[in-house]
Motif scaffolding. Structure first.
Motif, PDB file in Angstrom:
ATOM      1  N   VAL A  82       1.023  -1.412  -0.133  1.00  0.00           N
ATOM      2  CA  VAL A  82       0.153   0.365   0.010  1.00  0.00           C
ATOM      3  C   VAL A  82       0.718   0.974   0.304  1.00  0.00           C
ATOM      4  O   VAL A  82       0.460   2.099  -0.641  1.00  0.00           O
ATOM      5  CB  VAL A  82      -1.100  -0.463   0.789  1.00  0.00           C
ATOM      6  N   GLU A  83       1.812   1.249   0.704  1.00  0.00           N
ATOM      7  CA  GLU A  83       2.755   2.400   0.639  1.00  0.00           C
ATOM      8  C   GLU A  83       3.455   2.941  -0.747  1.00  0.00           C
ATOM      9  O   GLU A  83       4.166   3.860  -1.419  1.00  0.00           O
ATOM     10  CB  GLU A  83       4.097   2.273   1.607  1.00  0.00           C
ATOM     11  N   ALA A  84       4.192   1.432  -1.643  1.00  0.00           N
ATOM     12  CA  ALA A  84       4.643   1.539  -3.339  1.00  0.00           C
ATOM     13  C   ALA A  84       3.255   2.206  -3.660  1.00  0.00           C
ATOM     14  O   ALA A  84       3.996   2.655  -4.270  1.00  0.00           O
ATOM     15  CB  ALA A  84       5.495   0.293  -3.019  1.00  0.00           C
ATOM     16  N   ALA A  85       1.959   1.309  -3.572  1.00  0.00           N
ATOM     17  CA  ALA A  85       1.427   1.370  -4.984  1.00  0.00           C
ATOM     18  C   ALA A  85      -0.419   2.292  -4.900  1.00  0.00           C
ATOM     19  O   ALA A  85      -0.582   2.328  -6.007  1.00  0.00           O
ATOM     20  CB  ALA A  85       0.904   0.392  -5.008  1.00  0.00           C
ATOM     21  N   TYR A  86      -0.671   2.325  -3.199  1.00  0.00           N
ATOM     22  CA  TYR A  86      -1.613   2.840  -3.540  1.00  0.00           C
ATOM     23  C   TYR A  86      -2.015   4.408  -2.124  1.00  0.00           C
ATOM     24  O   TYR A  86      -2.846   4.386  -1.471  1.00  0.00           O
ATOM     25  CB  TYR A  86      -2.730   1.995  -3.252  1.00  0.00           C
ATOM     26  N   ASP A  87      -1.267   5.198  -2.832  1.00  0.00           N
ATOM     27  CA  ASP A  87      -0.764   6.695  -2.021  1.00  0.00           C
ATOM     28  C   ASP A  87      -1.577   7.479  -2.951  1.00  0.00           C
ATOM     29  O   ASP A  87      -1.753   7.612  -3.843  1.00  0.00           O
ATOM     30  CB  ASP A  87       0.372   7.250  -2.157  1.00  0.00           C
TER      31      ASP A  87
END
Length: 593
Positions: free
Chosen positions: A519-524
């Motif tokens: 979620v940190e990498a791709a869904y900010d």
């Protein structure tokens, strides 16, 4: 400034007046806005995933001025603002679909056409020819021309809907389509429904916006496309789910994950009435897809499925939902601590707290999950399920679920909590279960991931992309799965996967770390909102001359490339991660099969 009603609680309707919806200007003046959000029965009057996403888009773009065009069935539909709309929402305009709300439609008679028999027959043939051009040649142009001449308020030369009551129209329709299998009476009443729905969304000029952003195909897209044509501005389409597919599957009582294509209404073994409704939905989608300057999807595979419904992959951009990851820091820290305690006490000794977070309705699959809990109990697993979500949407289904819990003697293992504030409860749960038959990209999946909670979820919508497909973040670090993805409708497989995760602490912790990392990498959410801002501006939003004008009562093209942030890997192909977007030329090529 426009005098806007933010709450209707202090406005008492006079005798015979409709109740005034929250957000509607008291003086009837609608200022020009950058973006008009067009939605069916959602924001700001109903809670739900799509409404929450729209609220995030608006609050995340404070430099733009928004209007809301809310399509409801009738004036007794919910009309109270449940979100406390932010200050950059200028107004709400409510459109009612029910013909009972449209006296002009009901009063119109054939003589209002001011045409003789020959001209009425010519017009009837023109209408049938336009429908055939759409269905046989994928050319919506003749039908849009008819809408301009006979429906759209600013250009209308005659009331096209009055044609329905003429002998000439019924004769031409039966001559042109002799195999419908319907009586003249049944055909008339069905066509009356179609005409009234078209009238509801096309017959009034909408307030001016630089971009009309429809959040479904169907009526929202039809209204948005027509409004953009009338004002010479732009129309943007977002597919949270594939609306046409879901509507057709609901009509036919099929599972919501079943594929639908444009040709299906010609060949399916259905009743004549069902065939006509299938054609209505499918051809409306075919008509509205091409006129959008960009269409956004939540995940790559949706682009390819939409192509079978008339979508144009060259205009496709993938923008997911997102969350503000830092808001889950405390819950994630608590999850790390709990994971350590479970290791210390032993996984077999821990009471595993499972959670279902969704509406209690058939398509969300709670009945399947109840069977899974029975299986896990019979296997001796120490588990408890919390059911969190509204129970009032389909009361009979809720009661069946309750009865099944009692019948299986599961009352001590399943607690139905109803609507809760999800983020306040995340520290209570060890594993998130999603047994759904139909999803877009569920925000609750991202919320639980932000808290480091692994999942077992069904393979619907964007779920496999969110949970399983490798993600590479902006820093180049890759993340594997944060859970297990299973076919919908199989309680035993759900139970097997739950047992696998809770029985292996190394596996559980690996999934928990990946949930937060993904979620940190791709869904900010900030990157998601920045992507929408760029697309809005490509369509003409943010130009001062549009924002300064105001008028009573009342497309630029530019689907350019958008910067990518992160990647999602599938086999040897690499697609942009959900944290960024996919440029139109790349969106469908990187989709996952």
């Amino acid at each position: 400034m426009v005098d806007v009603v933010k709450s209707n609680q202090d406005v008492v309707p006079q005798d015979g007046e409709r109740p005034r919806p929250d957000g509607v200007p008291l003086d009837g003046r609608y200022e020009d806005v950058d973006v008009a959000i067009v939605m069916e029965s959602t924001y700001p009057y109903l809670k739900g995933g799509v409404s929450a996403v729209v609220h995030d888009i608006i609050t995340g773009n404070p430099d733009l001025r928004f209007g809301i065009i809310h399509i409801a069935w009738c004036s007794t539909s919910p009309l109270k603002d449940l979100y406390t709309m932010p200050s950059n929402v200028a107004w709400v305009r409510v459109v009612y679909l029910s013909m009972e709300e449209h006296e002009d439609f009901l009063r119109t008679r054939p003589q209002d056409l001011h045409m003789g028999r020959r001209d009425r027959r010519t017009l009837a043939r023109r209408l049938v020819s336009a429908l055939r051009s759409l269905a046989e040649d994928a050319d919506p142009g003749p039908l849009w021309d008819l809408i301009t001449d006979g429906m759209a308020a600013s250009t209308r030369r005659y009331p096209l809907w009055a044609l329905l009551g003429t002998q000439e129209f019924m004769e031409v329709y039966r001559e042109s389509m002799p195999c419908l299998g319907m009586s003249m009476a049944d055909l008339f009443w069905l066509l009356r429904d179609f005409f009234s729905l078209a009238y509801a969304v096309l017959s009034e000029t909408m307030p001016r916006a630089a971009v009309y952003h429809a959040h479904t195909t169907g009526y929202a897209a039809l209204l948005a496309a027509n409004a953009a044509r009338e004002h010479g501005t732009s129309y943007l389409l977002t597919e949270h789910n594939l609306y046409v597919r879901d509507t057709v599957n609901t009509l036919l009582g099929r599972r919501m994950d079943q594929i639908v294509t444009l040709a299906d209404y010609r060949f399916f073994d259905v009743t004549p009435r069902e065939r006509m409704w299938m054609a209505w939905w499918l051809e409306m989608g075919r008509m509205c897809y091409p006129t959008a300057y960009t269409t956004t999807y939540l995940y790559p595979a949706a682009v390819e499925e939409a192509r079978a419904l008339g979508g144009d992959p060259s205009k496709a951009v993938v923008i997911p939902n997102g969350v503000v990851v830092e808001e889950f820091d405390a819950a994630y820290a608590a999850r790390r601590a709990v994971t350590g305690r479970i290791r210390a006490e032993g996984a077999d000794e821990h009471l595993w707290r499972l959670v279902y977070i969704a509406r209690v309705v058939p398509i969300k699959g709670l009945m399947d999950l109840i069977e899974s809990i029975r299986i896990l109990r019979d296997r001796g697993c120490r588990i408890h399920l919390d059911v969190c979500g509204p129970t009032e949407h389909v009361p009979e289904y809720y009661e069946r679920c309750r009865a099944r819990i009692v019948e299986l003697d599961l009352a001590e293992l399943i607690t139905i909590r109803g609507t809760v504030k999800v983020r306040e409860c995340l520290t209570e749960f060890d594993l998130f279960l999603l047994p759904s038959y139909n999803e877009g990209l569920p925000v609750v999946s991202l919320e639980t991931m932000g808290a480091g909670i692994p999942t077992v979820s069904t393979d619907v919508g964007a779920v496999r992309t969110v949970v399983e497909t490798e993600v590479v973040g902006p820093d180049g670090r890759s993340w594997g799965p944060c859970g297990l993805v299973i076919p919908p409708g199989d309680p035993t497989v759900m139970a097997d996967c739950v047992q696998r995760i809770i029985g292996d602490m190394d596996f559980y912790e690996r999934l928990s770390l990946a949930a937060r990392g993904r979620v940190e990498a791709a869904y900010d959410l900030r990157r998601v909102n920045a992507s929408y801002n760029e697309i809005y501006r490509r369509g003409g939003a943010g130009r001062r001359e549009v924002r300064r004008r105001s008028r009573r009562g009342a497309g630029r093209r530019g689907a350019g490339r958008v910067a990518r942030v992160g990647r999602i890997r599938a086999g040897r192909r690499t697609a942009p991660a959900a944290g960024g977007v996919i440029a139109p030329s790349e969106a469908w090529e990187g989709g996952h099969s």
